[in-house]
Design a protein around this motif. Structure first.
Motif, mmCIF file in Angstrom:
data_model
loop_
_atom_site.group_PDB
_atom_site.id
_atom_site.type_symbol
_atom_site.label_atom_id
_atom_site.label_comp_id
_atom_site.label_asym_id
_atom_site.label_seq_id
_atom_site.Cartn_x
_atom_site.Cartn_y
_atom_site.Cartn_z
ATOM 1 N N ALA A 56 0.811 -1.020 0.030
ATOM 2 C CA ALA A 56 0.079 0.069 -0.038
ATOM 3 C C ALA A 56 0.993 1.324 0.089
ATOM 4 O O ALA A 56 1.456 1.510 0.998
ATOM 5 N N VAL A 57 0.863 1.901 -0.997
ATOM 6 C CA VAL A 57 1.748 3.041 -1.254
ATOM 7 C C VAL A 57 0.957 4.232 -1.352
ATOM 8 O O VAL A 57 0.285 4.431 -2.216
ATOM 9 N N SER A 58 1.344 5.314 -0.323
ATOM 10 C CA SER A 58 0.577 6.431 -0.287
ATOM 11 C C SER A 58 0.968 7.636 -0.942
ATOM 12 O O SER A 58 0.446 8.589 -1.273
ATOM 13 N N ASP A 62 7.052 6.933 4.134
ATOM 14 C CA ASP A 62 7.314 5.422 4.588
ATOM 15 C C ASP A 62 6.993 4.376 3.796
ATOM 16 O O ASP A 62 7.950 3.505 3.657
ATOM 17 N N SER A 63 5.799 4.675 3.161
ATOM 18 C CA SER A 63 5.478 3.426 2.292
ATOM 19 C C SER A 63 6.402 3.595 0.855
ATOM 20 O O SER A 63 6.628 2.381 0.520
ATOM 21 N N LEU A 82 -0.251 -0.805 -4.559
ATOM 22 C CA LEU A 82 -1.748 -0.521 -4.548
ATOM 23 C C LEU A 82 -1.699 0.785 -3.957
ATOM 24 O O LEU A 82 -1.035 1.303 -2.959
ATOM 25 N N HIS A 83 -2.762 1.653 -4.699
ATOM 26 C CA HIS A 83 -2.715 3.140 -4.175
ATOM 27 C C HIS A 83 -4.352 3.515 -4.165
ATOM 28 O O HIS A 83 -5.058 3.095 -4.937
ATOM 29 N N VAL A 84 -4.609 4.387 -3.076
ATOM 30 C CA VAL A 84 -6.219 4.620 -3.090
ATOM 31 C C VAL A 84 -6.113 6.380 -3.281
ATOM 32 O O VAL A 84 -5.590 6.967 -2.659
ATOM 33 N N LYS A 143 -9.857 3.638 3.969
ATOM 34 C CA LYS A 143 -8.635 3.036 3.594
ATOM 35 C C LYS A 143 -8.692 1.422 3.594
ATOM 36 O O LYS A 143 -8.531 0.672 2.742
ATOM 37 N N THR A 161 1.984 -2.545 4.608
ATOM 38 C CA THR A 161 1.902 -1.306 4.712
ATOM 39 C C THR A 161 2.979 -0.591 5.421
ATOM 40 O O THR A 161 3.647 -1.165 5.806
ATOM 41 N N GLY A 162 2.990 0.707 5.357
ATOM 42 C CA GLY A 162 4.514 1.426 5.677
ATOM 43 C C GLY A 162 4.319 2.047 7.147
ATOM 44 O O GLY A 162 5.061 2.773 7.566
ATOM 45 N N HIS A 163 3.337 1.370 8.064
ATOM 46 C CA HIS A 163 3.475 1.586 9.370
ATOM 47 C C HIS A 163 4.628 1.757 10.146
ATOM 48 O O HIS A 163 5.279 0.552 9.783
#
Ligand code: AMP
Ligand code: FES
Ligand code: ZN
Length: 309
Positions: A56-58, A62-63, A82-84, A143, A161-163
């Motif tokens: 998941a790339v925002s 981070d991501s 994957l991007h939203v 999300k 995810t990039g948490h």
């Protein structure tokens, strides 16, 4: 005289990592960073070599660091981005552009879910509803739902995810002090799917600080956007982290100790607490506790508000 890198001994050290007692030059830092991603994925058995990993790339640092670092750590793994696009004016399109640029650089396919196009709703429309003071929390619900939707379309069963470690500690502290035990239980490196069609959620950066992700992007030339979301709670959400920053001053390992302590508490809680069983949402099949899931409820609200002008 500048200090020399503790790994290669030849270059000047640029990054000080007190918790690891290391001062590294740029190249050795990049190698160290990628090595930690690999070790974290292996330690928690996040995915197998025959699985496709959806990242998941925002568009943020981070991501971006995650996708680039994962590619280097696992050169033969099948990976997709994957991007939203949440439709936030002057923000979401920039994020999408950076996500696309990054996927291109790393050489992976990118799947995009555009909320406005799919639902005819943007996150900003929630300003007209009772959720206007809780846009960030609505955003989280949207999300989570959208990630599952694009993962399903992309045929992906693992969602990374990039948490980062600071995000996780901040959520953990908040859940702890507000006694939201179910939420605390869900904050773990690998979260199995609630239903079989859903993804396993993994967090390969759980042991990496936000600062190190930023340095990785800068040193490795990874594209990302620095624009902040206009609805970000930013400083407020991280208030409790200040306690940990203070405690870390005399003990550079403190954040790691805190993270491990929380992960252990969460395991103990998981054995003690019986979670309420989720049933499929009657509208979309997503997990819900009383028939209709949080996403469908919020969508119904906003669509009604929009139709009333
Ligand atoms: P956040 O909830 O903004 O702190 O983001 C946490 C993680 O969720 C990020 O590191 C990304 O992996 C993922 N993420 C957040 N926003 C998006 C987005 N719009 N599209 C894809 N992934 C996202
Ligand atoms: Fe979710 Fe800003 S991106 S509230
Ligand atoms: Zn639903």
């Amino acid at each position: 005289m500048p200090r020399k890198c503790s790994r290669c001994g030849s270059e000047d050290a640029e990054v000080n990592l007190p918790y690891a007692r290391l001062s590294l030059c740029r190249d050795c830092f990049l190698e160290y960073y990628v090595g930690r991603i690999k070790r974290t994925v292996e330690k928690y058995r996040m995915f197998h070599e025959d699985e496709t990993v959806g990242v998941a790339v925002s568009g943020g640092k981070d991501s971006a660091a995650l996708l680039h670092g994962l590619r280097r750590a696992f050169p033969n793994q099948k990976i997709v981005a994957l991007h939203v696009n949440l439709g936030i004016p002057e923000y979401s399109d920039r994020c999408q552009e950076e996500a696309e640029r990054l996927a291109d650089l790393v050489g992976v396919d990118i799947h995009i879910l555009d909320l406005k196009r799919e639902e005819n709703v943007s996150l900003s429309d929630f300003r007209r509803t009772v959720f206007k003071k809780k846009i960030c929390s609505v955003c989280g619900t949207i999300k989570r739902h959208s990630f599952e939707e694009i993962a399903r379309r992309a045929g992906v069963k693992v969602l990374a995810t990039g948490h980062n470690m600071d995000d996780m500690l901040s959520f953990m502290l908040n859940s702890f002090f507000t006694k939201q035990w179910t939420q605390l239980i869900r904050l773990k490196p690998v979260l199995p799917p609630l239903f079989s069609w859903m993804t396993r959620k993994v967090k390969p950066l759980i042991r990496t600080s936000g600062r190190e992700n930023l340095l990785y992007c800068l040193y490795a030339g990874v594209p990302f956007t620095e624009i902040e979301c206009p609805y970000s709670r930013g400083a407020k959400a991280k208030e409790k982290l200040k306690i940990l920053e203070t405690l870390s001053m005399n003990n550079p390992n403190f954040k790691y100790q805190a993270l491990d302590a929380f992960l252990e508490i969460s395991k103990i809680l998981e054995e003690k607490i019986r979670l309420q069983e989720a049933t499929p949402c009657v509208k979309c099949g997503f997990p819900s506790l009383n028939g209709v899931c949080a996403y469908c409820k919020r969508m119904a609200y906003v669509k009604e508000a929009l139709s009333n002008g």
